[in-house]
Motif scaffolding. Structure first.
Motif, mmCIF file in Angstrom:
data_model
loop_
_atom_site.group_PDB
_atom_site.id
_atom_site.type_symbol
_atom_site.label_atom_id
_atom_site.label_comp_id
_atom_site.label_asym_id
_atom_site.label_seq_id
_atom_site.Cartn_x
_atom_site.Cartn_y
_atom_site.Cartn_z
ATOM 1 N N PHE A 45 0.793 -1.333 0.081
ATOM 2 C CA PHE A 45 -0.074 -0.052 0.039
ATOM 3 C C PHE A 45 0.861 1.495 0.071
ATOM 4 O O PHE A 45 0.504 2.285 -0.629
ATOM 5 C CB PHE A 45 -0.947 0.111 1.173
ATOM 6 N N TYR A 46 2.085 1.163 0.749
ATOM 7 C CA TYR A 46 2.594 2.435 0.886
ATOM 8 C C TYR A 46 3.838 2.452 -0.195
ATOM 9 O O TYR A 46 4.474 3.361 -0.364
ATOM 10 C CB TYR A 46 3.366 2.602 2.152
ATOM 11 N N GLY A 47 4.299 1.514 -0.673
ATOM 12 C CA GLY A 47 5.459 1.490 -1.886
ATOM 13 C C GLY A 47 5.088 0.898 -2.993
ATOM 14 O O GLY A 47 5.535 0.784 -4.061
ATOM 15 N N GLU A 48 3.786 0.492 -3.297
ATOM 16 C CA GLU A 48 3.192 -0.170 -4.631
ATOM 17 C C GLU A 48 4.070 -1.175 -5.031
ATOM 18 O O GLU A 48 4.410 -1.242 -6.162
ATOM 19 C CB GLU A 48 2.750 0.964 -5.481
ATOM 20 N N GLU A 49 4.632 -2.007 -4.176
ATOM 21 C CA GLU A 49 5.575 -3.245 -4.371
ATOM 22 C C GLU A 49 4.924 -4.556 -4.736
ATOM 23 O O GLU A 49 4.056 -4.902 -3.882
ATOM 24 C CB GLU A 49 6.570 -3.245 -3.155
#
Length: 346
Positions: free
Chosen positions: A165-169
Motif C-alpha cells: 500500500f505504501y510502496g506499491e511493491e
C-alpha cells in the motif's frame, strides 16, 4: 504579489543552502504573497520556501518542521528575519493549534513540500537511503517506532501490506516472507543488509530502479505516518485559512498526489453539476475551495535537468472560500491509511 523587495531581501540566505526547493517560482506565484500577509511553511526543511516568502513581500511567516535538526539549522534565518519568522518544531498536522497559539490565525496562505528532504536523504546516519550502510531508522523526529522496529517486529501480513500500500511493491508478500525468515537468524539493524536481501529475493530488470527502492519508501511512510500527516495537514489548513487564503502543495509520488487531488476535488466540487442531481435533490453544500487553472503543475525541463529530484514533482493549489470546512470522508481516509484489519499489529 506585493512590492519587489530585491533591495532588502534576505540573502539567499543565512549561509549555503543544501536543499534545492522544487517548483519554488510556481509555488510563490500560486501563493500570491502580499505585504502584511501571514503565511505558513508547513515543511521548513532548509527554508527555501520560507526565504522566498520573506523576500517577495513584507510578510510574516510561521514555519514548521518535525525534524529537530532542521529547526536548529534555521536559527540563523530566524535571527536575520528580525521578527518576521517564527520557527516551531511541530508536525504540520498540528498547524491549526500552532497557528492559533502563535497569533497567525487566520492564515493568508500555506505551502507544503511533502516527503523527505535532501538533507535527510543524504545523511547516511538517518537511514533513509541504502546508498551506504546506515542504521535502519528513518524517523524524521528521531523518536518513536523506527524502521528496524517495524521490520523486526511486525507480522508477515502487516509487512506485506505496508510494502504494497505504501510502496506499491508487487513483490510485497515475497519480500515480507523473506524478511520474517531472515530476521529469525539475525535482526535487521542497518540499511545495506535489508536492501541486499530485497534485491536477492525480488531482483529488478536492467535499467530499472534499485529493487529495494519501493520497500524503503514504504517503510519510511509507515514510520512517519506520512500519508496520514498529509491528510490531517490538509484538513487543518482548510480550517485555519482565511477567506481568499491560498493552499499550495508539492508532492513527489502518486500516493501523495492522489490524496491532494481527491481532497481538492471534493472541496472544489469538480464533477458536481446540477444536471447530475435528481429532481428535488438538494444542492451540494458550498465548496470550501476554488481550484483554478490547469493542474497539476509540473517542473520545467530546465528545472528537472538542473535538479533530477524534481522530475516526479507535482504542484496543486486552491483558494479558500467563506464556506465551512468539510469533515474527512471514508474515501480520503482509505487513501491515507492501511486497512483497518492491520491496526495495532506494529
Amino acid at each position: 504579489m506585493g512590492k519587489d523587495r530585491s533591495s532588502d531581501r534576505l540573502p539567499a540566505d543565512g549561509g549555503p543552502v543544501r536543499h534545492t526547493p522544487v517548483l519554488l517560482h510556481e509555488a510563490v506565484e500560486a501563493l500570491r504573497p502580499r505585504d502584511g500577509g501571514r503565511y505558513l511553511d508547513g515543511t521548513f526543511g532548509a527554508g527555501g520556501y520560507t526565504r522566498a516568502l520573506l523576500a517577495v513581500a513584507d510578510t510574516k511567516v510561521l514555519a514548521l518542521d518535525r525534524d529537530p535538526t532542521a529547526i536548529a539549522a534555521g536559527a540563523d534565518l530566524v535571527s536575520q528575519a528580525r521578527g518576521r519568522l517564527t520557527l516551531v518544531e511541530a508536525r504540520f498536522s498540528h498547524l491549526e493549534d500552532v497557528a492559533r497559539a502563535q497569533g497567525f490565525a487566520p492564515l493568508d496562505g500555506a505551502v507544503f513540500d511533502i516527503g523527505v528532504s535532501s538533507m535527510q536523504f543524504d545523511r547516511i546516519e538517518r537511514g533513509f537511503s541504502f546508498r551506504g550502510d546506515g542504521p535502519l531508522d528513518m524517523r524524521m523526529e528521531g523518536r518513536g517506532v523506527s524502521a528496524a522496529d517495524i521490520v523486526n517486529e511486525a507480522d508477515e501480513e502487516t509487512l506485506a501490506d505496508i510494502l504494497y500500500f505504501y510502496g506499491e511493491e508487487r513483490a510485497s508478500r515475497r519480500i515480507a516472507r523473506a524478511i520474517v525468515h531472515d530476521r529469525r537468524l539475525a535482526p535487521f539493524v542497518s540499511t545495506k543488509p535489508l536492501a541486499e536481501m530485497i534485491a536477492r529475493v525480488a531482483p529488478g530488470r536492467p535499467n530499472d530502479i534499485h529493487p529495494a527502492t519501493k520497500s524503503f519508501q514504504a517503510l519510511r511512510i509507515a514510520v512517519n505516518d506520512e500519508l496520514g500527516e498529509l491528510l490531517d495537514g490538509l484538513a487543518a489548513a482548510e480550517r485555519v485559512l482565511a477567506e481568499g487564503g491560498r493552499l499550495v502543495v508539492v508532492t513527489f509520488h502518486s500516493l501523495e498526489d492522489r490524496i491532494v487531488k481527491q481532497f481538492l476535488s471534493e472541496r472544489c466540487g469538480r464533477g458536481e453539476t446540477g444536471s447530475r442531481r435528481l429532481p428535488g435533490e438538494p444542492a451540494p453544500p458550498p465548496m470550501s475551495f476554488i481550484c483554478e487553472g490547469r493542474q497539476p503543475i509540473a517542473p520545467s525541463r530546465k528545472e528537472t535537468a538542473e535538479n533530477p529530484r524534481a522530475r516526479s514533482a507535482k504542484l496543486r493549489h486552491a483558494t479558500r472560500t467563506a464556506a465551512p470546512s468539510f469533515p474527512l470522508g471514508d474515501k480520503l481516509t482509505r487513501l491515507a491509511r492501511l486497512p483497518a484489519r492491520d491496526k495495532g499489529k506494529v
